[in-house]
Design a protein around this motif. Structure first.
Motif, short mmCIF file in Angstrom:
data_model
loop_
_atom_site.label_atom_id
_atom_site.label_comp_id
_atom_site.label_asym_id
_atom_site.label_seq_id
_atom_site.Cartn_x
_atom_site.Cartn_y
_atom_site.Cartn_z
N TYR A 64 0.84 -1.20 0.00
CA TYR A 64 0.00 0.00 0.00
C TYR A 64 0.87 1.25 0.00
O TYR A 64 2.06 1.21 0.32
N VAL A 65 0.25 2.35 -0.37
CA VAL A 65 0.92 3.65 -0.34
C VAL A 65 -0.08 4.64 0.25
O VAL A 65 -1.29 4.54 0.02
N ASN A 66 0.43 5.58 1.01
CA ASN A 66 -0.41 6.54 1.71
C ASN A 66 0.18 7.93 1.52
O ASN A 66 1.40 8.11 1.58
N GLY A 67 -0.67 8.92 1.30
CA GLY A 67 -0.18 10.29 1.17
C GLY A 67 -1.22 11.17 0.52
O GLY A 67 -2.41 10.90 0.56
N GLY A 68 -0.73 12.23 -0.11
CA GLY A 68 -1.62 13.16 -0.78
C GLY A 68 -1.77 14.49 -0.07
O GLY A 68 -2.64 15.28 -0.42
N VAL A 69 -0.90 14.75 0.92
CA VAL A 69 -0.94 16.05 1.59
C VAL A 69 -0.13 17.02 0.74
O VAL A 69 1.07 16.84 0.54
N MET A 81 0.71 10.54 -5.78
CA MET A 81 -0.28 9.48 -5.55
C MET A 81 -1.04 9.19 -6.85
O MET A 81 -1.24 8.03 -7.20
N LYS A 82 -1.48 10.22 -7.53
CA LYS A 82 -2.24 10.01 -8.77
C LYS A 82 -1.41 9.30 -9.82
O LYS A 82 -1.93 8.50 -10.59
N ALA A 83 -0.11 9.55 -9.83
CA ALA A 83 0.78 8.88 -10.78
C ALA A 83 0.90 7.39 -10.48
O ALA A 83 1.19 6.60 -11.39
N ASP A 110 -1.37 1.26 -10.16
CA ASP A 110 -0.70 0.09 -9.57
C ASP A 110 -1.51 -0.57 -8.46
O ASP A 110 -1.09 -1.58 -7.92
N TYR A 111 -2.66 0.01 -8.10
CA TYR A 111 -3.42 -0.45 -6.95
C TYR A 111 -4.88 -0.69 -7.34
O TYR A 111 -5.40 -0.05 -8.24
N ASN A 112 -5.54 -1.61 -6.62
CA ASN A 112 -6.94 -1.90 -6.95
C ASN A 112 -7.93 -1.45 -5.87
O ASN A 112 -9.13 -1.59 -6.05
N LEU A 113 -7.45 -0.92 -4.76
CA LEU A 113 -8.33 -0.29 -3.76
C LEU A 113 -7.84 1.13 -3.57
O LEU A 113 -6.69 1.37 -3.17
N LEU A 114 -8.70 2.10 -3.88
CA LEU A 114 -8.35 3.52 -3.84
C LEU A 114 -9.27 4.22 -2.86
O LEU A 114 -10.46 4.39 -3.13
N LEU A 115 -8.73 4.60 -1.71
CA LEU A 115 -9.53 5.27 -0.68
C LEU A 115 -9.14 6.74 -0.60
O LEU A 115 -7.96 7.08 -0.66
N THR A 116 -10.15 7.60 -0.43
CA THR A 116 -9.92 9.02 -0.21
C THR A 116 -10.76 9.44 0.98
O THR A 116 -11.93 9.07 1.08
N PHE A 117 -10.17 10.21 1.88
CA PHE A 117 -10.84 10.68 3.09
C PHE A 117 -10.97 12.19 3.03
O PHE A 117 -9.99 12.89 2.79
N GLY A 173 -4.26 9.03 4.98
CA GLY A 173 -5.00 9.99 4.18
C GLY A 173 -4.10 11.12 3.71
O GLY A 173 -2.95 11.19 4.09
N PRO A 174 -4.67 11.92 2.89
CA PRO A 174 -6.03 11.84 2.41
C PRO A 174 -6.26 10.74 1.37
O PRO A 174 -7.39 10.37 1.10
N MET A 175 -5.17 10.19 0.82
CA MET A 175 -5.33 9.11 -0.15
C MET A 175 -4.59 7.88 0.37
O MET A 175 -3.49 7.98 0.89
N PHE A 176 -5.22 6.74 0.20
CA PHE A 176 -4.63 5.46 0.60
C PHE A 176 -4.95 4.46 -0.48
O PHE A 176 -6.11 4.22 -0.79
N PHE A 177 -3.91 3.90 -1.10
CA PHE A 177 -4.09 2.93 -2.18
C PHE A 177 -3.48 1.61 -1.74
O PHE A 177 -2.37 1.58 -1.21
N ALA A 178 -4.19 0.51 -1.99
CA ALA A 178 -3.69 -0.82 -1.63
C ALA A 178 -3.84 -1.77 -2.81
O ALA A 178 -4.75 -1.63 -3.63
N ARG A 179 -2.93 -2.73 -2.89
CA ARG A 179 -3.00 -3.79 -3.88
C ARG A 179 -3.39 -5.07 -3.14
O ARG A 179 -2.60 -5.63 -2.39
N LEU A 180 -4.64 -5.48 -3.35
CA LEU A 180 -5.20 -6.63 -2.65
C LEU A 180 -5.50 -7.77 -3.61
O LEU A 180 -5.90 -7.52 -4.76
N PRO A 181 -5.36 -9.01 -3.16
CA PRO A 181 -5.83 -10.12 -3.99
C PRO A 181 -7.36 -10.00 -4.15
O PRO A 181 -8.04 -9.44 -3.29
N ALA A 182 -7.87 -10.52 -5.24
CA ALA A 182 -9.32 -10.49 -5.46
C ALA A 182 -10.02 -11.13 -4.26
O ALA A 182 -9.58 -12.16 -3.75
N GLY A 183 -11.08 -10.49 -3.79
CA GLY A 183 -11.82 -11.01 -2.66
C GLY A 183 -12.66 -9.96 -1.99
O GLY A 183 -12.80 -8.84 -2.48
#
Length: 147
Positions: A38-43, A51-53, A57-64, A95-105
């Motif tokens: 995972y990667v976290n940032g966006g401040v 982060m946008k770049a 690479d990630y399949n879960l994209l969270l924004t707070f 936050g404000p952005m958190f991206f994770a690479r998770l196995p399908a599930g």
């Protein structure tokens, strides 16, 4: 020779000053917990560009965020568990952005700040799943969009 060197130094400096922040923004360093990258940032603008770049690479994209003001949040306690309840990722001050690479599930996301905890169940596959949580107006008991 000195004039040529001075001209090169000045032109390099000017090129660096005029280069967009997105180009200069170094990628944020990914972290791992329990095999989850995972990667976290966006401040700030530069981190947001970094982060946008990396988002492809990630399949879960969270924004707070805070809905009314539109301000991003970077004070979220985040926990991601698998369908069996095993905790995979625990991260403070996300936050404000958190991206994770998770196995399908199917995963359970818990995001807490200001005494308000959002709990969402999300199905993740190869296509990116994007979730934005707003602290002011969203109902923490709302399960979010259903797949």
């Amino acid at each position: 020779m000195q004039r040529t060197l001075a001209a090169v130094v000045v032109s390099t400096f000017l090129a660096a000053c005029l280069t967009p922040a997105a180009v200069l923004a170094a990628p944020l360093t990914p972290k791992q917990q329990n095999g989850i990258t995972y990667v976290n940032g966006g401040v700030g603008d530069e981190e947001q560009a970094a982060m946008k770049a990396q988002r492809a690479d990630y399949n879960l994209l969270l924004t707070f965020a805070t809905k009314q003001s539109g301000a991003y949040r970077s004070d979220v306690q985040l926990d991601i568990s698998d369908a069996k309840g095993a905790n995979l990722v625990t991260a403070a001050n996300t936050g404000p952005m958190f991206f994770a690479r998770l196995p399908a599930g199917t995963y359970r996301i818990s995001a807490a700040a200001e005494g308000k905890t959002f709990k969402r169940t999300v199905k993740v596959g190869s296509a990116p799943k994007e979730i934005v949580l707003h602290w002011e107006n969203d109902n923490p008991d709302d399960p979010g969009p259903q797949d």
